[in-house]
Motif scaffolding. Sequence first.
Motif, PDB file in Angstrom:
ATOM      1  N   GLN A   1       0.797  -1.238   0.141  1.00  0.00           N
ATOM      2  CA  GLN A   1      -0.058   0.099   0.168  1.00  0.00           C
ATOM      3  C   GLN A   1       0.903   1.494   0.077  1.00  0.00           C
ATOM      4  O   GLN A   1       0.547   2.226  -0.708  1.00  0.00           O
ATOM      5  CB  GLN A   1      -1.013  -0.041   1.037  1.00  0.00           C
ATOM      6  CG  GLN A   1      -1.896   1.290   1.089  1.00  0.00           C
ATOM      7  CD  GLN A   1      -2.823   0.961   0.029  1.00  0.00           C
ATOM      8  OE1 GLN A   1      -3.500   0.060  -0.130  1.00  0.00           O
ATOM      9  NE2 GLN A   1      -2.778   2.349  -0.794  1.00  0.00           N
TER      10      GLN A   1
ATOM     11  N   CYS B   1       2.175   1.901  -3.560  1.00  0.00           N
ATOM     12  CA  CYS B   1       1.154   2.201  -4.249  1.00  0.00           C
ATOM     13  C   CYS B   1       1.034   3.961  -4.035  1.00  0.00           C
ATOM     14  O   CYS B   1       0.956   4.697  -4.939  1.00  0.00           O
ATOM     15  CB  CYS B   1      -0.161   1.580  -4.098  1.00  0.00           C
ATOM     16  SG  CYS B   1       0.012  -0.033  -4.629  1.00  0.00           S
ATOM     17  N   ASP B   2       1.093   4.338  -2.796  1.00  0.00           N
ATOM     18  CA  ASP B   2       0.821   5.615  -2.357  1.00  0.00           C
ATOM     19  C   ASP B   2       2.133   6.501  -2.906  1.00  0.00           C
ATOM     20  O   ASP B   2       1.674   7.632  -3.500  1.00  0.00           O
ATOM     21  CB  ASP B   2       0.874   5.594  -0.764  1.00  0.00           C
ATOM     22  CG  ASP B   2      -0.572   5.073  -0.308  1.00  0.00           C
ATOM     23  OD1 ASP B   2      -1.313   4.897  -1.201  1.00  0.00           O
ATOM     24  OD2 ASP B   2      -0.562   5.031   0.930  1.00  0.00           O
TER      25      ASP B   2
ATOM     26  N   GLU C   1      -2.662   6.350  -4.745  1.00  0.00           N
ATOM     27  CA  GLU C   1      -3.354   6.115  -3.494  1.00  0.00           C
ATOM     28  C   GLU C   1      -4.938   6.237  -3.813  1.00  0.00           C
ATOM     29  O   GLU C   1      -5.572   5.741  -2.847  1.00  0.00           O
ATOM     30  CB  GLU C   1      -2.800   7.024  -2.193  1.00  0.00           C
ATOM     31  CG  GLU C   1      -3.052   8.513  -2.659  1.00  0.00           C
ATOM     32  CD  GLU C   1      -1.964   9.099  -3.560  1.00  0.00           C
ATOM     33  OE1 GLU C   1      -2.122  10.332  -3.850  1.00  0.00           O
ATOM     34  OE2 GLU C   1      -0.928   8.350  -3.809  1.00  0.00           O
ATOM     35  N   ASP C   2      -5.560   7.046  -4.816  1.00  0.00           N
ATOM     36  CA  ASP C   2      -6.892   7.086  -4.761  1.00  0.00           C
ATOM     37  C   ASP C   2      -7.244   5.893  -5.786  1.00  0.00           C
ATOM     38  O   ASP C   2      -8.695   5.636  -5.733  1.00  0.00           O
ATOM     39  CB  ASP C   2      -7.098   8.513  -5.192  1.00  0.00           C
ATOM     40  CG  ASP C   2      -6.790   9.618  -4.476  1.00  0.00           C
ATOM     41  OD1 ASP C   2      -6.720   9.402  -3.220  1.00  0.00           O
ATOM     42  OD2 ASP C   2      -6.415  10.653  -5.110  1.00  0.00           O
TER      43      ASP C   2
ATOM     44  N   GLN D   1      -6.541   0.287  -3.518  1.00  0.00           N
ATOM     45  CA  GLN D   1      -6.439  -0.120  -2.218  1.00  0.00           C
ATOM     46  C   GLN D   1      -6.033  -1.733  -1.963  1.00  0.00           C
ATOM     47  O   GLN D   1      -6.704  -2.437  -2.546  1.00  0.00           O
ATOM     48  CB  GLN D   1      -8.126   0.052  -1.794  1.00  0.00           C
ATOM     49  CG  GLN D   1      -8.142   0.006  -0.169  1.00  0.00           C
ATOM     50  CD  GLN D   1      -7.373   1.147   0.418  1.00  0.00           C
ATOM     51  OE1 GLN D   1      -7.114   2.308   0.018  1.00  0.00           O
ATOM     52  NE2 GLN D   1      -6.608   0.713   1.684  1.00  0.00           N
TER      53      GLN D   1
END
Length: 134
Positions: free
Chosen positions: A119, A122-123, A128-129, A132
């Motif tokens: 995560q 990815c952020d 991040e949007d 998930q």
Amino acid sequence: TGLEAVAPVRSIEDLRRKLIALGHSSMWQALAQMQADGLTGDLRLTPAEFGAALAKAGIISEEEQSNMFWAICDPQQVSLEGSPNVSLDELTSALAAVSPMLLLEDLRDRLVKRHGSVQAACDAAGLEDSIQVD
């Protein structure tokens, strides 16, 4: 888990679980450890040589080593050549058949090492949007 580290290895799936329980973050890492000392993936190995390669990755039980050798050994090859042998490339193929894609497993390992979690990776990539990760 601890139980998986002590559970007997009777199948390729068991081997994968045990290698992870022993601390290998990916199958590539375990296979690379087996190929230490210049051992190449295509080299034909006797049961003893194959067992020694598995031992480098923590599979030290002779029974487990034998189980894995015979799980990937081609019986037709034995009858044609007379002496059983396998290669680490054959082990790689067997592990790939029961594992998530080995390349994805390795990528995940690298992302977690660099960012702490998938995560967080990815952020960091600006996703991040849109993604998930559980």
